[in-house]
Design an enzyme around this catalytic site. Structure first.
Site, PDB file in Angstrom:
ATOM      1  CG  ASN A  21      -1.873   1.178   1.247  1.00  0.00           C
ATOM      2  OD1 ASN A  21      -1.684   1.926   0.570  1.00  0.00           O
ATOM      3  ND2 ASN A  21      -2.868   0.945   2.199  1.00  0.00           N
ATOM      4  NE  ARG A 106      -5.998   1.717  -0.392  1.00  0.00           N
ATOM      5  CZ  ARG A 106      -6.107   2.995   0.433  1.00  0.00           C
ATOM      6  NH1 ARG A 106      -4.822   3.397   0.857  1.00  0.00           N
ATOM      7  NH2 ARG A 106      -7.037   3.745   0.254  1.00  0.00           N
ATOM      8  CG  HIS A 195     -12.777   3.839   2.820  1.00  0.00           C
ATOM      9  ND1 HIS A 195     -13.298   4.881   3.289  1.00  0.00           N
ATOM     10  CD2 HIS A 195     -11.390   4.129   3.060  1.00  0.00           C
ATOM     11  CE1 HIS A 195     -12.696   5.551   3.939  1.00  0.00           C
ATOM     12  NE2 HIS A 195     -11.200   5.404   3.635  1.00  0.00           N
ATOM     13  NE  ARG A 256      -9.807  13.201   2.638  1.00  0.00           N
ATOM     14  CZ  ARG A 256      -9.347  11.777   2.728  1.00  0.00           C
ATOM     15  NH1 ARG A 256     -10.441  10.957   3.064  1.00  0.00           N
ATOM     16  NH2 ARG A 256      -8.296  11.291   2.184  1.00  0.00           N
ATOM     17  CD  GLU A 399      -8.895  -0.801   3.926  1.00  0.00           C
ATOM     18  OE1 GLU A 399      -8.486  -0.403   4.924  1.00  0.00           O
ATOM     19  OE2 GLU A 399      -9.024  -0.003   3.114  1.00  0.00           O
TER      20      GLU A 399
END
Ligand code: ADP
Length: 428
Positions: A21, A106, A195, A256, A399
């Site tokens: 990742n 990823r 996601h 965010r 993940e």
């Protein structure tokens, strides 16, 4: 793993997958053994390019998992991967091993083209590069990671697993913004969602927790990490998600803003005199929980609330209010909801967030049992009472395991006849 053929010669089974990742200044990696889907090693290289770079590596093959640390400048992604490879080699897990079957990457943005995990060819890499304008913060780092890994093991299959792929099943009326169609299409402006690997894994696990097939259940997944997103999954397919063209849309996140009136950006430009880049930084890095109260760690926010801090309390209320709005909206989108599922750092660990997000939603069939909600566990679990019409669950996301599974399913080497395990039937 080594097996012996009828003729007596040893055959090394390539059943390990390295998951990478790659972020703009970090690389996270995990090496998995797909025989039992266990971790052999995990690691992280952070602050790449700075004087204070750091590598943390934890081999998991021995008894006690002891983390080794390297500090000092690691110049770029190539150096980071080389350092990680050296650490793995020191544990007898070198990347030159014939046991390594593939590297799974990823990749944040797969646009509309990539709806499935994909073996990386030159043409695929060109297409991922073509998506850089819609994912300027993420795809360049992912591409660097892929190129670096290719240089290290050019002979090995490399697979891209896309964050957007799970959401490509969204109907057109959910994916399109109501803006001029020609302009939107010319610039590939639409809602992609992110996601996806987590939403796919968690929605499947939730069905398993309910003892039903994914095709039989409708679930709302709330992935609440530092980045946060919700998805509505009907019969195993995503029909709506809260992130859009970029990960900025939707829920209140660590840094965010999530949803705001788009005219706020014109206002900041025209009235406050901010540049586009300054507004980008404001909304992506200085908003959300950190913008509201100065902290983005939910543990710290709860500690401050316990001490009577009003700013922290308001930040928490805004965060939870947005969550409730999405639960309500997605209940309407799905029509029938079988489970609301919390996952990721906040979702898995913060009982107060779960309690507050579900409070008052009895009319939707949603209730949380205080005792079950207080239990700390790394396992998927129900936190709603037996009588509740809709299950509320906590399902830890994974993940990396999902990326490894998808990678191995695509390129993995089957076991010799007699021991073959169809990957699709592996229990997860
Ligand atoms: P990401 O992968 O997006 O960086 P994570 O899923 O690891 O994020 O979630 C990180 C966040 O989880 C932290 O910022 C913090 O707010 C929250 N978190 C982690 N542990 C706990 C905990 N024990 N209690 C409450 N919140 C937690």
């Amino acid at each position: 793993m080594t097996t012996t053929t009828k003729e007596g010669s040893a055959v090394v089974q390539a059943r390990r997958v390295l998951v990478l990742n790659s972020g703009s200044s970090s690389v996270k990696y995990q090496l998995l053994d797909m025989n039992d889907r266990s971790r052999l090693a995990i690691g992280l290289v952070e602050r790449i390019g700075e004087e204070t770079s750091r590598l943390l590596h934890t081999p998991l093959t021995g008894g006690d998992a002891e983390t080794r640390e390297r500090t000092g400048r690691i110049a770029d992604h190539a150096a980071a991967l080389k350092a990680a490879a050296e650490e793995l080699a020191a544990d007898g897990l070198g990347l030159d091993s014939p046991e390594l079957a593939a590297i799974g990457h990823r990749v944040v943005h797969g646009g509309l083209r990539f709806t499935e995990p994909t073996v990386i060819t030159d043409e695929v890499l060109t297409e991922i590069e073509r998506l850089v304008p819609v994912a300027p913060l993420h795809n360049p780092a992912n591409i660097t990671g892929i190129r670096t890994a290719q240089a290290l093991r050019p002979d090995l299959p490399q697979v891209a697993v896309f964050d957007t792929a799970f959401h490509t099943t969204m109907p057109e009326y959910a994916a399109r913004y109501a803006i001029d169609v020609e302009t939107a299409d010319a610039h590939r402006i639409r809602r992609y969602g992110f996601h996806g690997t987590s939403h796919a894994y968690v929605s499947r696990k939730a069905a398993e927790l309910l003892g039903r097939a994914p095709e039989e259940v409708n679930v709302i997944v709330l992935h609440l990490g530092n980045g946060a997103s919700a998805s509505a999954v009907a019969a195993g397919r995503c029909v709506e998600t809260s992130m859009g063209l970029t990960p900025l849309e939707g829920l209140v996140m660590g840094t965010r803003s999530g949803d705001i009136d788009p005219a706020v950006t014109f206002h900041l430009k025209r009235v406050a005199g901010m540049s586009t880049d300054e507004i980008d930084v404001l909304l992506n890095k200085k908003s959300g929980l950190v913008g509201l109260c100065g902290d983005n760690d939910m543990r710290e926010i709860r500690r401050r609330i316990d001490e009577g801090d009003e700013r922290a309390a308001l930040a928490f209320d805004i965060y939870v209010h947005r969550l409730k709005k999405y639960i309500g909206a997605y209940s309407a989108v799905l029509g029938r909801v079988d489970a609301v599922v919390f996952t990721a750092g906040v979702g898995e660990n913060s009982a107060p967030v779960r309690e507050a997000a579900i409070a008052g939603l009895e009319e939707l069939g949603l209730v949380v049992d205080a005792g079950l909600n207080a239990v700390r566990s790394g396992e998927p679990r129900l936190i709603s009472p037996n009588y509740a019409r809709v299950a509320v669950a906590v399902v830890p996301t994974d993940e990396e395991l999902e990326i490894a599974d998808q990678t191995f399913a695509l390129v993995g080497q089957a076991e010799p006849a007699g021991q073959q395990v169809p990957v699709g039937q592996v229990d997860n």
